[in-house]
Design a protein around this motif. Structure first.
Motif, PDB file in Angstrom:
ATOM      1  N   GLY A 642     -15.232  -9.145  -8.433  1.00 37.59           N
ATOM      2  CA  GLY A 642     -14.151  -9.763  -7.421  1.00 37.59           C
ATOM      3  C   GLY A 642     -13.517 -11.092  -8.063  1.00 37.59           C
ATOM      4  O   GLY A 642     -12.380 -11.473  -8.010  1.00 37.59           O
ATOM      5  N   LEU A 643     -14.576 -12.172  -8.523  1.00 35.18           N
ATOM      6  CA  LEU A 643     -14.039 -13.332  -8.961  1.00 35.18           C
ATOM      7  C   LEU A 643     -13.275 -13.135 -10.375  1.00 35.18           C
ATOM      8  O   LEU A 643     -12.243 -13.729 -10.188  1.00 35.18           O
ATOM      9  CB  LEU A 643     -15.191 -14.162  -9.126  1.00 35.18           C
ATOM     10  N   ALA A 644     -13.398 -12.505 -10.907  1.00 41.50           N
ATOM     11  CA  ALA A 644     -12.682 -12.031 -12.224  1.00 41.50           C
ATOM     12  C   ALA A 644     -11.410 -11.566 -12.043  1.00 41.50           C
ATOM     13  O   ALA A 644     -10.366 -12.067 -12.350  1.00 41.50           O
ATOM     14  CB  ALA A 644     -13.407 -11.152 -13.243  1.00 41.50           C
ATOM     15  N   ALA A 645     -11.505 -10.630 -10.884  1.00 46.53           N
ATOM     16  CA  ALA A 645     -10.118 -10.157 -10.465  1.00 46.53           C
ATOM     17  C   ALA A 645      -9.317 -11.197  -9.966  1.00 46.53           C
ATOM     18  O   ALA A 645      -7.763 -11.337 -10.221  1.00 46.53           O
ATOM     19  CB  ALA A 645     -10.250  -8.980  -9.357  1.00 46.53           C
ATOM     20  N   LEU A 646      -9.869 -12.235  -9.231  1.00 40.36           N
ATOM     21  CA  LEU A 646      -8.969 -13.338  -8.724  1.00 40.36           C
ATOM     22  C   LEU A 646      -8.586 -13.943  -9.547  1.00 40.36           C
ATOM     23  O   LEU A 646      -7.341 -14.581  -9.383  1.00 40.36           O
ATOM     24  CB  LEU A 646     -10.120 -14.024  -7.538  1.00 40.36           C
ATOM     25  N   CYS A 647      -9.340 -14.527 -10.654  1.00 44.24           N
ATOM     26  CA  CYS A 647      -8.670 -15.228 -11.682  1.00 44.24           C
ATOM     27  C   CYS A 647      -7.602 -14.776 -12.541  1.00 44.24           C
ATOM     28  O   CYS A 647      -6.571 -15.156 -12.753  1.00 44.24           O
ATOM     29  CB  CYS A 647      -9.833 -15.699 -12.882  1.00 44.24           C
ATOM     30  N   ALA A 654       4.187 -16.994 -11.352  1.00 45.73           N
ATOM     31  CA  ALA A 654       5.203 -16.482 -10.199  1.00 45.73           C
ATOM     32  C   ALA A 654       6.130 -17.566  -9.959  1.00 45.73           C
ATOM     33  O   ALA A 654       5.952 -18.824 -10.444  1.00 45.73           O
ATOM     34  CB  ALA A 654       3.974 -16.558  -8.809  1.00 45.73           C
ATOM     35  N   ALA A 655       7.182 -17.165  -9.228  1.00 47.88           N
ATOM     36  CA  ALA A 655       8.223 -18.047  -9.145  1.00 47.88           C
ATOM     37  C   ALA A 655       8.227 -19.115  -8.133  1.00 47.88           C
ATOM     38  O   ALA A 655       8.653 -20.094  -7.945  1.00 47.88           O
ATOM     39  CB  ALA A 655       9.551 -17.136  -8.872  1.00 47.88           C
ATOM     40  N   SER A 656       7.296 -18.585  -7.161  1.00 47.14           N
ATOM     41  CA  SER A 656       6.790 -19.641  -5.892  1.00 47.14           C
ATOM     42  C   SER A 656       5.468 -19.434  -5.634  1.00 47.14           C
ATOM     43  O   SER A 656       4.814 -18.640  -5.841  1.00 47.14           O
ATOM     44  CB  SER A 656       8.061 -19.091  -4.628  1.00 47.14           C
ATOM     45  N   MET A 657       5.133 -20.594  -4.674  1.00 47.14           N
ATOM     46  CA  MET A 657       3.773 -20.449  -4.262  1.00 47.14           C
ATOM     47  C   MET A 657       3.656 -19.009  -3.431  1.00 47.14           C
ATOM     48  O   MET A 657       2.549 -18.807  -3.274  1.00 47.14           O
ATOM     49  CB  MET A 657       3.629 -21.679  -3.444  1.00 47.14           C
ATOM     50  N   ASP A 658       4.382 -18.995  -2.450  1.00 49.99           N
ATOM     51  CA  ASP A 658       4.365 -17.779  -1.662  1.00 49.99           C
ATOM     52  C   ASP A 658       4.221 -16.348  -2.396  1.00 49.99           C
ATOM     53  O   ASP A 658       3.311 -15.716  -2.175  1.00 49.99           O
ATOM     54  CB  ASP A 658       5.516 -17.531  -0.597  1.00 49.99           C
ATOM     55  N   GLU A 659       5.028 -16.431  -3.399  1.00 42.51           N
ATOM     56  CA  GLU A 659       4.957 -15.129  -4.221  1.00 42.51           C
ATOM     57  C   GLU A 659       3.602 -15.189  -4.994  1.00 42.51           C
ATOM     58  O   GLU A 659       2.928 -13.940  -5.319  1.00 42.51           O
ATOM     59  CB  GLU A 659       6.004 -15.145  -5.296  1.00 42.51           C
ATOM     60  N   ALA A 660       3.075 -16.439  -5.530  1.00 36.71           N
ATOM     61  CA  ALA A 660       1.887 -16.207  -6.007  1.00 36.71           C
ATOM     62  C   ALA A 660       0.630 -15.900  -5.127  1.00 36.71           C
ATOM     63  O   ALA A 660      -0.387 -14.983  -5.431  1.00 36.71           O
ATOM     64  CB  ALA A 660       1.424 -17.634  -6.601  1.00 36.71           C
ATOM     65  N   CYS A 661       0.586 -16.249  -4.018  1.00 38.53           N
ATOM     66  CA  CYS A 661      -0.198 -15.678  -2.888  1.00 38.53           C
ATOM     67  C   CYS A 661      -0.042 -14.248  -2.606  1.00 38.53           C
ATOM     68  O   CYS A 661      -0.987 -13.551  -2.454  1.00 38.53           O
ATOM     69  CB  CYS A 661      -0.260 -16.650  -1.442  1.00 38.53           C
ATOM     70  N   ASP A 662       1.141 -13.797  -2.594  1.00 39.84           N
ATOM     71  CA  ASP A 662       1.273 -12.514  -2.133  1.00 39.84           C
ATOM     72  C   ASP A 662       0.637 -11.631  -3.542  1.00 39.84           C
ATOM     73  O   ASP A 662       0.147 -10.465  -3.170  1.00 39.84           O
ATOM     74  CB  ASP A 662       2.611 -12.011  -2.044  1.00 39.84           C
ATOM     75  N   THR A 663       0.992 -11.978  -4.562  1.00 44.79           N
ATOM     76  CA  THR A 663       0.508 -11.307  -5.791  1.00 44.79           C
ATOM     77  C   THR A 663      -1.270 -11.314  -5.906  1.00 44.79           C
ATOM     78  O   THR A 663      -1.612 -10.099  -6.205  1.00 44.79           O
ATOM     79  CB  THR A 663       0.813 -12.276  -7.150  1.00 44.79           C
ATOM     80  N   ILE A 664      -1.695 -12.419  -5.514  1.00 44.96           N
ATOM     81  CA  ILE A 664      -3.315 -12.048  -5.141  1.00 44.96           C
ATOM     82  C   ILE A 664      -3.670 -11.247  -4.096  1.00 44.96           C
ATOM     83  O   ILE A 664      -4.613 -10.410  -4.324  1.00 44.96           O
ATOM     84  CB  ILE A 664      -3.740 -13.641  -4.807  1.00 44.96           C
ATOM     85  N   ILE A 665      -2.865 -11.142  -2.908  1.00 43.13           N
ATOM     86  CA  ILE A 665      -3.190 -10.374  -2.088  1.00 43.13           C
ATOM     87  C   ILE A 665      -3.067  -8.808  -2.358  1.00 43.13           C
ATOM     88  O   ILE A 665      -3.943  -7.945  -2.091  1.00 43.13           O
ATOM     89  CB  ILE A 665      -2.368 -10.610  -0.690  1.00 43.13           C
ATOM     90  N   ARG A 666      -1.992  -8.548  -3.132  1.00 45.52           N
ATOM     91  CA  ARG A 666      -1.680  -7.118  -3.450  1.00 45.52           C
ATOM     92  C   ARG A 666      -2.657  -6.642  -4.204  1.00 45.52           C
ATOM     93  O   ARG A 666      -3.144  -5.579  -4.388  1.00 45.52           O
ATOM     94  CB  ARG A 666      -0.167  -7.126  -3.955  1.00 45.52           C
ATOM     95  N   ALA A 667      -3.158  -7.712  -5.256  1.00 47.74           N
ATOM     96  CA  ALA A 667      -4.180  -7.146  -6.315  1.00 47.74           C
ATOM     97  C   ALA A 667      -5.582  -7.007  -5.892  1.00 47.74           C
ATOM     98  O   ALA A 667      -6.226  -6.241  -6.204  1.00 47.74           O
ATOM     99  CB  ALA A 667      -4.031  -8.324  -7.537  1.00 47.74           C
ATOM    100  N   LEU A 668      -5.952  -7.824  -4.819  1.00 47.76           N
ATOM    101  CA  LEU A 668      -7.627  -7.800  -4.224  1.00 47.76           C
ATOM    102  C   LEU A 668      -7.576  -7.040  -3.064  1.00 47.76           C
ATOM    103  O   LEU A 668      -8.644  -6.707  -2.616  1.00 47.76           O
ATOM    104  CB  LEU A 668      -8.062  -9.225  -4.475  1.00 47.76           C
ATOM    105  N   ASN A 669      -6.522  -6.649  -2.106  1.00 50.42           N
ATOM    106  CA  ASN A 669      -6.887  -6.285  -0.957  1.00 50.42           C
ATOM    107  C   ASN A 669      -6.464  -4.683  -0.763  1.00 50.42           C
ATOM    108  O   ASN A 669      -5.989  -4.265   0.140  1.00 50.42           O
ATOM    109  CB  ASN A 669      -5.862  -7.024   0.054  1.00 50.42           C
ATOM    110  N   THR A 670      -6.403  -4.203  -2.037  1.00 55.25           N
ATOM    111  CA  THR A 670      -6.275  -2.730  -1.930  1.00 55.25           C
ATOM    112  C   THR A 670      -7.696  -1.624  -2.008  1.00 55.25           C
ATOM    113  O   THR A 670      -7.607  -0.467  -1.958  1.00 55.25           O
ATOM    114  CB  THR A 670      -5.536  -2.305  -3.156  1.00 55.25           C
ATOM    115  N   HIS A 671      -8.693  -2.196  -2.286  1.00 56.28           N
ATOM    116  CA  HIS A 671      -9.976  -1.854  -2.085  1.00 56.28           C
ATOM    117  C   HIS A 671     -10.354  -1.063  -0.786  1.00 56.28           C
ATOM    118  O   HIS A 671     -10.294  -1.865   0.176  1.00 56.28           O
ATOM    119  CB  HIS A 671     -11.042  -2.437  -2.805  1.00 56.28           C
TER     120      HIS A 671
END
Length: 823
Positions: A642-647, A654-671
């Protein structure tokens, strides 16, 4: 369901329907039983639990249904039965597998021999079911001994009985028989039931053929077993001479009564199993409404009080004409769309006083109208403005049942039957009231759960901070996602606290557990962190104090916490960890993300454990990612993955901070296994250039106040901020005057910082915090901080053992801020 349909006239010859007990079985595409009725249990001797999931041919002699269909055999019967392979005899316990997909209905007759049981002569009909699951079959079966013992249409002496199919056009009362057919189907929605009925009628109605002459359509009868002697104080009837071995003729009216009672008990049992599968209020309402159609009623509509639907707690007082009710769900087996315009789902309505609906909700008792005459229907319809209910309710049977909990009416159900169906009677009134009582209990449980969850969500939302997106030297973005598990409200939190010296404290924590208690604990700990952060405690000392506080609050206060202080002028982070997930730092230079290796202390509340502060050098543009374990921890998966996926996701451009957060949520919150709540805080550490910071030392001399004004004027003009000079000079003059007056032995410090606003700090060695005073008209002192409070966008004070800092922020014009940001 309890009696046959009276035969209608025929142009060729009179044909009566055969009322026989039927076993009803649904077999899936793999040949396994998916539905096993009580009639099947009585006929074949296997319980539902024993039968479901087992091969159909191991339980009943339904042989060759698919094979016969593939050869094109249909609608024909011989002595051995349709669908039996030539090498399958009558005395058999099984046959070829029943699976696959055929396009014809098949029938057959076979004898079942089992050790310990009498020989069983069975006739059966099998229909391939068209639908989303290919290969399913509906199987009907009956015992031929029933025909020979009781006779069918006066044919008790008939030697030859075979299963057959009667086309829809051959039946004298085809529509009435078609309406009876859904009574034997398993629990299905109206759409699927109608599809199966249409398919059965197209392929041929199940029928019995007697000696190659008459075909009698089969009407289902659940049958009533004779009551054994001496059970429950009831003995079998005897004839006139008192010999119990010579039984008197059975009483059909008692059989029908017992069958009706048992059928209603079976309905209540099935309905109870369907409702209450979830604490979700909307889903529970749909389950309650759908349970009544089509088996008990042709229309069902559920209304709830607005307070119940909104999750506002238990309603107070009885309903009246002002009570607003919401029609939350409607289920019917009429043609699609018939009810939509007149009684739309979601409508809010107050029911008129002179209606049966008002009578039910006020008295809390069922209201039964066996048949609504035109006069009664017109009168009820006239009570409602701008809608005509007459075409929908006239000549129908109506039953209204209240949904109650703790003697308070939460809602009510409207149940109706079509004119061509047996009207509701006293027994139906009792059945409907029992269904409503069970449904009311389930609804109240769902209501209480919804209410508690709403309270917890409100509490948690009020405690989660509204973090500003821009603070001195850094940009911040946050995300919070509630958990998906039952009682999803948790104790995750994040925060950002403004500190003296243009520093920012970044916090993320997780109270162990879920629910209202965890949310309340989170609020207490977050408030404590905010308070101690302004005291300028080192991170390790702050966690130590928080641990002591948690132990004083109670042994259940356990939490993990990560506390970091960012200094944009010195470009460094000071971090301490209390058993929390380590942070991730994304380097701006090469885009590489790394998990920071920090000393990990014990969780807050354990006690007796030392915490350490680690210092990390950063560069402008680096990003710090803090999160709770709900984002990276999944049951059965190593947390390192999970930490590796977070990294990996944090390093994604990402173009903005909000987009960077959304990228993390989309990548890790699908399990699928991730059910915990998630808190995420990301900070872009921009730093503050040396040219945007000015520091001065002032002596403890009242004349230094004038010097401080000159220094401020000169620096602001150097920064091309002439519009800010006058206001800044006035506020700096007031703060320096107070500092010179109250300082002890050291010099007074003055610092100016230019970001998107002008930040000014005055530092002295007096630890007593500055406070607003209520100065009188004739007082010569006490108005300085009042002036600062009026002119500044924001101001504050913090104290430590070394002294105190008083600061203010002054807003800058938009064009000035743009010029300073681009310099």
């Amino acid at each position: 369901m309890d009696s046959g349909v009276p035969p209608g006239p025929s142009r060729q010859r009179p044909v009566a329907d055969g009322r026989i007990p039927l076993a009803v079985v649904v077999v899936d595409g793999d040949g396994l039983v998916s539905h096993w009725s009580t009639g099947a249990r009585r006929l074949f001797g296997h319980s539902k639990d024993e039968a479901v999931g087992q091969p159909a041919t191991d339980l009943m002699p339904v042989a060759g249904a698919l094979a016969a269909a593939e050869r094109g055999v249909a609608h024909g019967v011989d002595d051995t039965g349709i669908g039996l392979d030539p090498d399958v005899g009558l005395d058999t316990e099984g046959g070829p597998e029943l699976h696959g997909r055929g396009s014809y209905a098949t029938a057959g007759r076979a004898t079942l021999s089992e050790c310990g049981r009498d020989r069983l002569d069975v006739v059966w009909w099998a229909y391939p079911l068209i639908g989303p699951e290919p290969g399913r079959h509906l199987v009907l079966a009956a015992d031929t001994a029933q025909f020979k013992r009781d006779g069918v249409d006066g044919r008790a002496d008939t030697r030859r009985i075979s299963p057959a199919f009667a086309l829809h056009a051959e039946l004298p009362d085809a529509e009435a028989l078609a309406r009876r057919l859904p009574d034997i189907l398993p629990n299905m929605g109206p759409a699927e039931s109608n599809r199966i009925v249409a398919q059965v009628l197209e392929l041929g109605y199940p029928a019995l053929e007697f000696s190659h002459h008459d075909r009698v359509p089969v009407t289902p009868d659940w049958g009533v077993p004779r009551r054994p002697e001496g059970r429950g104080g009831v003995t079998e009837p005897v004839d006139g001479d008192g010999d119990p071995r010579r039984r008197a003729a059975p009483r059909p009216e008692l059989d029908l009564e017992y069958a009706a009672v048992r059928e209603r008990l079976e309905f209540l049992n099935e309905a109870s199993g369907r409702i209450g599968s979830s604490f979700d209020l909307a889903r529970t309402i749909r389950e309650v409404t759908s349970a009544a159609v089509p088996r008990f009623a042709d229309f069902a509509g559920t209304h709830l009080r607005a307070a119940v639907l909104a999750g506002e707690g238990f309603p107070e007082g009885p309903p009246d004409v002002t009570t607003v009710w919401h029609r939350v769900w409607v289920e019917h087996n009429d043609e699609p769309g018939r009810w939509d315009d007149t009684v739309p789902v979601g409508e809010a309505i107050a029911f008129p006083e002179h209606t049966p609906f008002f009578q039910c909700m006020v008295t809390g008792e069922p209201v039964l109208i066996p048949r609504l005459s035109e006069e009664a229907g017109d009168r009820i319809s006239g009570e409602f403005e701008k809608r005509d209910l007459r075409p929908l309710i006239n000549h129908r049977s109506m039953l209204l049942v209240p949904l109650k909990a703790r003697d308070v009416v939460l809602g009510f159900m409207v149940l109706m039957r079509r004119p061509d169906r047996q009207p509701f009677d006293g027994m139906d009134r009792t059945t409907g009231a029992e269904l409503a009582a069970r449904a009311g209990l389930v609804l109240d449980n769902a209501r209480m759960y919804t209410y508690q969850e709403n309270v917890a969500e409100t509490l948690q939302d009020s405690m989660l901070p509204r973090v500003p997106p821009h603070m001195a030297g850094c940009d911040i973005a946050t995300r919070y996602l509630p958990g998906t598990r039952l009682g999803r409200i948790g104790g995750d939190w994040f925060d950002a606290v403004k500190l003296p010296g243009s520093r920012t404290a970044l916090v993320v924590g997780d109270v162990m557990g879920h629910g209202l208690n965890s949310a309340a604990m989170m609020g207490q700990l977050r408030t404590a962190v905010q308070t101690m952060a302004t005291m300028e405690l080192p991170p390790a000392q702050l966690l130590r104090n928080l641990d002591d506080l948690a132990q004083r609050l109670g042994e259940l206060y356990l939490a993990t916490c990560l506390y970091a202080v960012y200094d944009p002028i010195r470009s460094e982070l000071q971090i301490a960890n209390a058993g929390h997930i380590p942070p991730v730092l994304v380097r701006a230079a090469d885009g590489r993300a790394e998990v920071l290796d920090l000393p990990t202390g014990a969780p807050i509340g354990v006690g007796g454990v030392a915490f350490e502060t680690a210092t990390v050098e950063v560069r402008p543009g680096d990003r710090l990612v803090l999160c709770t374990d709900g984002l990276v921890e999944v049951r059965g998966v190593d947390i390192g993955d999970g930490l590796a996926a977070l990294c990996a996701s944090a390093a994604h451009p990402a173009a903005s901070m909000d987009e960077a957060c959304d990228t993390i949520i989309r990548a890790l919150n699908t399990h699928e296994g991730r059910k915990d709540d998630v808190a995420l805080l990301m900070a872009r550490l921009n730093g503050i250039p040396d040219g945007d910071v000015a520091e001065f030392r002032l002596a403890l001399d009242p004349r230094e106040v004038a010097r401080a004004r000159r220094l401020v004027r000169g620096k602001l003009l150097d920064w091309e901020l002439p519009a800010a000079v006058e206001t800044a000079q006035l506020m700096v003059s007031e703060l320096v005057t107070n500092a010179v007056k109250h300082a002890r032995t050291r010099r007074v410090g003055l610092r100016l910082v230019r970001t998107d606003a002008l930040l000014c700090e005055v530092i002295d060695d007096e630890p007593a915090p500055a406070a607003l005073l209520d100065a009188g008209r004739d007082d010569e002192f006490g108005r300085g901080l009042r002036v600062v409070s009026t002119l500044a966008r924001e101001w504050g004070t913090s104290s430590s053992a070394r002294g105190k800092t008083v600061w203010f922020e002054q807003a800058l014009a938009r064009k000035v801020r743009a010029r300073s940001n681009g310099s």
